[in-house]
Structure formats: C-alpha cells, structure tokens
Scaffold this active site. Sequence first.
Site, PDB file in Angstrom:
ATOM      1  N   SER A 218      41.351  40.214  50.650  1.00 20.97           N
ATOM      2  CA  SER A 218      42.492  41.067  50.137  1.00 20.97           C
ATOM      3  C   SER A 218      42.092  42.067  49.295  1.00 20.97           C
ATOM      4  CB  SER A 218      43.479  40.079  49.697  1.00 20.97           C
ATOM      5  OG  SER A 218      44.573  40.919  49.134  1.00 20.97           O
ATOM      6  N   TYR A 231      47.563  33.733  44.546  1.00 20.71           N
ATOM      7  CA  TYR A 231      46.813  34.537  45.747  1.00 20.71           C
ATOM      8  C   TYR A 231      45.687  35.256  45.328  1.00 20.71           C
ATOM      9  CZ  TYR A 231      46.882  37.772  49.659  1.00 20.71           C
ATOM     10  OH  TYR A 231      46.339  38.425  50.871  1.00 20.71           O
TER      11      TYR A 231
END
Length: 339
Positions: A218, A231
């Site tokens: 990401s 995350y």
Amino acid sequence: MTGDEGDQNRNRAGAGDGTTDPAGAEVRSSEPRRYSRRRLLATSAASAGVAVLTGGVAGVALTQGTAPTPTIAPSGRMRFRDKVVLVTGATSGIGRAAAIQFAAEGGKVGFCGRRQELGRQVEQHIRQSGGEATYIPADVRSESDVQRFVDTVADRYGGLDVCFNNAGITIQKPVADYTAQEWEDVNNTNLRGNFFALKYEIPHLIARGGGVIVVTASTNAVITGPGKGAYAASKHGIIGLVQSAAHDYGKDHNIRVNALLPGTTDTELVRRVAGVENLPASVWQPMKAVFAKQHIPDVPRMAQPEEIAAAALILASDDLPFMTAAQLTVDGGMTAFAS
C-alpha cells in the site's frame, strides 16, 4: 488504504487497498469544504442523507474537472499462456480483476477468499469467458488453510509459476484505541498471512525452476495518516518481507519478488471502510471527485481495480526480468503530492 485488497470481508484496506482513504465533502457549498481523509471514515447516516438530497445537482459541478475514468480490458498478449497463477483475496476488488485478467491472458488461475458465493461467481465468470479458474475457500489467517489452498492449486494444475498475494484488511482507529485482538487481526491477515503464502508457494516455485511473486502492499507503506497504525505497520512489514524473500530466492532459485503499492481504488472495500457502501452513485461520485481534487491533483480520480490489476500483471510477467526486491507505486502521484 488501497480499497482493493483481498476479500477478507471486514473493514479491509490490497487494497487494498488497497493507501489513503477518500475524503468526504459538503456538496451544498459553492466551494467544496476540505475534509481530512479520516473524515470520510466517520461519514454518518445524517450527512449521507444530506448528500443524497444535494447530489443530483451539486454532484455535476463537483465532478467537473476530474480525470475521465478509463476502460481497462485484458491486453490480449497471452503472457501467461500455460502458466499456473495463484491469487489470494480474489472474490472482489483488485484481486477479482487480476484473476480475470490473468485468465484472459491464458493463465490457469487458482484463487481464494472467504466469501464463497462471490468466489463461485468469479470462477463462473472466468469459465464462461473461455478461461480456466478454480475457486478454493480459504482464510489467509489460517496456516492450514493457506497450505491446503496452495497445494491444491499446484496439484490441480501441475505446478505453480506466478503468485499474486493480495488479501488484506484494515481496522481504523487511533493506536491506543485498538484492542489486542484488532491489532492482531490486521497484522495476522496482512503480514502473517503473506508469510504463510510465501512459505508454501516458494517450494512449488523452486520445483518449477523459478517464478514470480507479487505482493499487494500500500502507499501507506510510504506515507500514512491518522487512524491507520495497524494497517501501516503491516504494510511496512510487507516491504521488508518482500525484499528479504527476493534476496533469499533470487540468485539460486530464479524467483523474483516485488511489491505493488496501489493508490486509493474505487472498490467495495473503500466504500465499506468509509461507511458509505450503500449510498447511490449520485452521491458517491461527487464524494470521489472532491477527494480526487484534494489528494490526487495530477490524475484527479480514484484508480479502477482493473488498472491496478494490470500493474500486477506487468510485475508478474516476463516483461520486467531485471525487477526484483522492488516496489511499484500506482497512485496517480498522490504520495508525491502528499509528501
């Protein structure tokens, strides 16, 4: 949050999505109010109702000046003819798009995910389109599930050539507000799940004489924001895992390992995390447009799952044989703008 990753069917990120989160907007004002990315995650039913009332008119104005959304189709190059391709988290979003594109380019695709009805639908879609695919229910948090999934794909198709490890989730809140279980759930899915995948994929690739692994990280591995501690930590970890695995298995085993860093992608995942998954398109479109204008000025729109998937196919193909231990960022320039 990418908004693409996987289908682990929780407040997931891929996504995917897998990067940053879309920002909400007050569509009634002549100049859109600037909200933080975290703000959209807190979009309430009341504000959604206001947006519904105003979206029909204001939505037209807010979407002006945004980049046109492209139509991405399989390339037709057949780069994966007679190759066996494994995809995790492929019942929705980027994973689904990638499974379809790999099959359209000749790959024999084995894919997993927890939502069985969606998995069967993807399998049926691929087969009706003339491709070959097998859906196998599996949860990447379970080592036995991952081993069974990988071995079943390799046994069914006679080996393994390409792996796209895409499954991922997110739970978003300030760091001190996480329970231990929530923190572990994110990291067990995103990081530990990828360890399991590599652990059981690599022996099959070695037996094949080499292969390629692509892992969805990401842009939160590069730059992040509030509420994404679990995350971001997991995605930073993926970068280290990818680099180390590439060094472990490159020279002697001819295995390339790279990370894909998607920008915010227009998927079910992003809408779910934002709490707007049930809003009509007339509301969602202007919300997306405001986010894009504020955070992706170079290409002012969200990514489509199909174009992130296309980047995964490039990394997985033989087009970039000198690329390993690397990260490919596909985010419309968002991280450069944010930094």
